[in-house]
Design a protein around this motif. Structure first.
Motif, PDB file in Angstrom:
ATOM      1  N   LEU A 184      64.645  60.234  13.222  1.00 11.74           N
ATOM      2  CA  LEU A 184      63.642  60.861  12.364  1.00 11.74           C
ATOM      3  C   LEU A 184      62.434  59.957  12.131  1.00 11.74           C
ATOM      4  N   VAL A 185      62.658  58.667  11.915  1.00 10.08           N
ATOM      5  CA  VAL A 185      61.526  57.780  11.643  1.00 10.08           C
ATOM      6  C   VAL A 185      60.768  57.408  12.915  1.00 10.08           C
ATOM      7  N   MET A 186      61.380  57.633  14.101  1.00  7.39           N
ATOM      8  CA  MET A 186      60.700  57.295  15.351  1.00  7.39           C
ATOM      9  C   MET A 186      60.216  58.504  16.138  1.00  7.39           C
ATOM     10  N   ARG A 187      60.523  59.708  15.687  1.00  4.55           N
ATOM     11  CA  ARG A 187      60.344  60.872  16.556  1.00  4.55           C
ATOM     12  C   ARG A 187      58.888  61.105  16.941  1.00  4.55           C
ATOM     13  N   ASP A 188      57.935  60.826  16.054  1.00  4.06           N
ATOM     14  CA  ASP A 188      56.527  61.007  16.419  1.00  4.06           C
ATOM     15  C   ASP A 188      56.094  60.019  17.492  1.00  4.06           C
ATOM     16  N   ASP A 189      56.559  58.772  17.377  1.00  3.60           N
ATOM     17  CA  ASP A 189      56.233  57.780  18.396  1.00  3.60           C
ATOM     18  C   ASP A 189      56.952  58.074  19.711  1.00  3.60           C
ATOM     19  N   LEU A 190      58.163  58.608  19.620  1.00  3.82           N
ATOM     20  CA  LEU A 190      58.872  59.001  20.839  1.00  3.82           C
ATOM     21  C   LEU A 190      58.154  60.153  21.533  1.00  3.82           C
ATOM     22  N   SER A 191      57.648  61.085  20.739  1.00  4.48           N
ATOM     23  CA  SER A 191      56.862  62.184  21.301  1.00  4.48           C
ATOM     24  C   SER A 191      55.607  61.663  21.990  1.00  4.48           C
ATOM     25  N   ALA A 192      54.955  60.684  21.359  1.00  8.05           N
ATOM     26  CA  ALA A 192      53.754  60.089  21.963  1.00  8.05           C
ATOM     27  C   ALA A 192      54.108  59.349  23.249  1.00  8.05           C
ATOM     28  N   MET A 193      55.266  58.679  23.271  1.00 12.84           N
ATOM     29  CA  MET A 193      55.717  58.003  24.493  1.00 12.84           C
ATOM     30  C   MET A 193      55.912  58.987  25.634  1.00 12.84           C
ATOM     31  N   ALA A 194      56.492  60.150  25.330  1.00 10.45           N
ATOM     32  CA  ALA A 194      56.752  61.158  26.361  1.00 10.45           C
ATOM     33  C   ALA A 194      55.463  61.679  26.971  1.00 10.45           C
ATOM     34  N   LEU A 195      54.388  61.686  26.189  1.00 10.91           N
ATOM     35  CA  LEU A 195      53.123  62.243  26.660  1.00 10.91           C
ATOM     36  C   LEU A 195      52.179  61.196  27.238  1.00 10.91           C
ATOM     37  N   ASN A 196      52.211  59.976  26.693  1.00 14.78           N
ATOM     38  CA  ASN A 196      51.166  59.004  27.010  1.00 14.78           C
ATOM     39  C   ASN A 196      51.622  57.807  27.830  1.00 14.78           C
ATOM     40  N   GLN A 197      52.921  57.525  27.848  1.00 13.67           N
ATOM     41  CA  GLN A 197      53.400  56.351  28.571  1.00 13.67           C
ATOM     42  C   GLN A 197      53.736  56.707  30.017  1.00 13.67           C
ATOM     43  N   ILE A 198      54.036  55.675  30.791  1.00 16.95           N
ATOM     44  CA  ILE A 198      54.441  55.878  32.183  1.00 16.95           C
ATOM     45  C   ILE A 198      55.758  55.137  32.425  1.00 16.95           C
ATOM     46  N   GLY A 199      56.415  55.458  33.537  1.00 16.57           N
ATOM     47  CA  GLY A 199      57.622  54.747  33.929  1.00 16.57           C
ATOM     48  C   GLY A 199      58.792  54.987  32.992  1.00 16.57           C
ATOM     49  N   ILE A 200      59.538  53.907  32.728  1.00 19.18           N
ATOM     50  CA  ILE A 200      60.767  54.010  31.951  1.00 19.18           C
ATOM     51  C   ILE A 200      60.486  54.447  30.518  1.00 19.18           C
ATOM     52  N   ARG A 201      59.342  54.029  29.960  1.00 22.71           N
ATOM     53  CA  ARG A 201      59.026  54.418  28.587  1.00 22.71           C
ATOM     54  C   ARG A 201      58.765  55.924  28.492  1.00 22.71           C
TER      55      ARG A 201
END
Length: 433
Positions: free
Chosen positions: A137-154
């Motif tokens: 719950l405390v990381m879900r927004d950053d995890l969502s951003a990782m799914a959209l903006n990061q590359i590779g394993i992240r």
């Protein structure tokens, strides 16, 4: 170069440790130096050490999210991750200490509800779900951003761990998402308070109900476990945030708040230990006094005075006081590290001295055998497997720290929020956020 050496060392220690674990599983408990009279050793010491780290870290996160201690908000995720990884370590240690670890599932099928350990196992399972839920719950927004903006394993981790959640692009829906997340974090935190108390207080109860061990058979023992957990958990988070937390204008005040809590918890813990020792010595129970004397002035005296009193209490307080004069973050971090290491001595002096006194006078001389002695020092397999498990969980924590949004906080609602110091600041002025 330094990072490569760090990870290579952890992998090497993990490999050696897992080899030792393989030997233990193949050859059984014969590879240990435990005896019929001395049945708990190094693995139980580190079991309660890591369970305490977990419960203390989680209770710290509960103070942050449930009681809205905004001064410590930036260490909330660190606390939850520490709680999860420490719990994994604790359960690994208790698993290898079982005579038949392959039968661990029996407790879930063949129930004995009058057993403290049975209740403890159910607390563990619910506790794991609570920690995972809060962390998500405390990381879900950053995890969502990782799914959209990061590359590779992240990017892959973001897609997998976000579980399909996506942060809304409209302000109204975004505010609703924030409100929902905060509400659920607080609900889980409130449920988690008795759960965390049950996890480590229950661990203390496993010791306290041992009638044959007067050194443990004391109603204050579960309370000491809980307070000691708060000491170790706050110390661990202080160390991690001081050395690896993001440097910004809020960091000095966050560290000041953490060290204030650490000193408070150390003080309460020392009072409880003093009460336990005074009552035990005054009672005059021979077996109890034998164990207490072994801790204070016997074979465990050095561990008590240098480790439990020196490293876990006196040195951290001195380092914190010095850090307030020169503003050193390093000293605050070293204070936390000193306490964490010192708590190992606390756990040693809790587990091992209880076994130095025979239940029946003269029993140690009644039979002569290497497995019938009241003396213990861990075998090489015990030591190597312990180092391997510690290296493994440190490796897990390091990878999570590298790949997951543990330090960063992209929440617009909390970014820029003024963070103040709870308690007494570096100048001695009392205030709150």
């Amino acid at each position: 170069m330094l990072k490569r050496f760090y990870y290579s060392l952890l992998l090497l220690l993990t490999g050696v440790g897992f080899w030792a674990l393989g030997v233990r599983f193949m050859d059984g408990m014969n590879v240990t130096n435990l005896t019929s009279y001395f049945s708990w050793g190094l693995w139980v010491v580190f079991y309660i050490f890591f369970i305490g780290l977990s419960a203390g870290s989680f209770l710290l996160s509960t103070m942050i999210y449930v009681f809205k201690m905004h001064a410590l908000e930036k260490v909330g995720r660190i606390s939850l991750l520490s709680a999860l990884i420490s719990l994994v370590a604790g359960l690994m240690f208790v698993l290898i200490d079982l005579g038949h670890p392959e039968r661990f599932w029996h407790t879930l099928v063949y129930r004995n509800m009058s057993s403290v350990l049975e209740w403890e196992i159910h607390f563990y399972l619910l506790y794991i779900l609570l920690v995972l839920g809060e962390l998500w719950l405390v990381m879900r927004d950053d995890l969502s951003a990782m799914a959209l903006n990061q590359i590779g394993i992240r990017r892959i981790l973001g897609k997998v761990l976000s579980l399909g959640y996506r942060t809304s692009t409209t302000s109204e829906e975004r505010n609703q998402q924030i409100h929902t997340a905060e509400r659920w974090v607080r609900i889980l935190g409130m449920i988690g308070v008795p759960m965390a108390l049950g996890v480590h207080g229950g661990t203390g109860s496993i010791f306290a109900v041992q009638i044959a061990k007067p050194f443990w058979n004391n109603s204050i023992v579960p309370i000491i476990f809980i307070v000691s957990a708060l000491v170790s958990g706050s110390a661990l988070v202080t160390f991690l945030y001081a050395f690896f937390g993001k440097k910004d204008s809020d960091k000095p005040n966050v560290l000041a708040s953490l060290t204030n809590l650490l000193i408070l918890f150390i003080g309460v813990d020392l009072i409880l230990v003093l009460a336990e020792f005074l009552v035990g010595l005054y009672s005059g129970i021979p077996e109890d006094m034998h164990s207490l004397k072994a801790v204070v002035a016997g074979q465990y005296g050095l561990i008590f005075w240098l480790g439990q009193i020196g490293m876990a209490a006196i040195l951290p307080i001195l380092l914190i006081r010095l850090s307030r004069k020169n503003g050193s973050e390093v000293m605050k971090g070293l204070a936390g590290l000193s306490t964490v290491i010192g708590i190992i001595a606390v756990r040693i002096n809790l587990v091992l001295p209880a076994y130095v006194s025979p239940q029946i006078p003269g029993l140690e001389n009644a039979y002569v055998d290497s497995r019938l002695v009241y003396d213990y020092f861990p075998s090489s397999i015990e030591i190597l497997s312990t180092l391997g498990i510690i290296a493994f969980v440190v490796l897990l924590f390091s990878i999570a720290w590298e790949l997951l949004p543990i330090v960063s906080n992209n929440d617009p609602k909390t970014s820029g929020r003024r963070i103040e110091n709870y308690g007494i600041d570096t100048k001695g002025t009392t205030h709150s956020a």
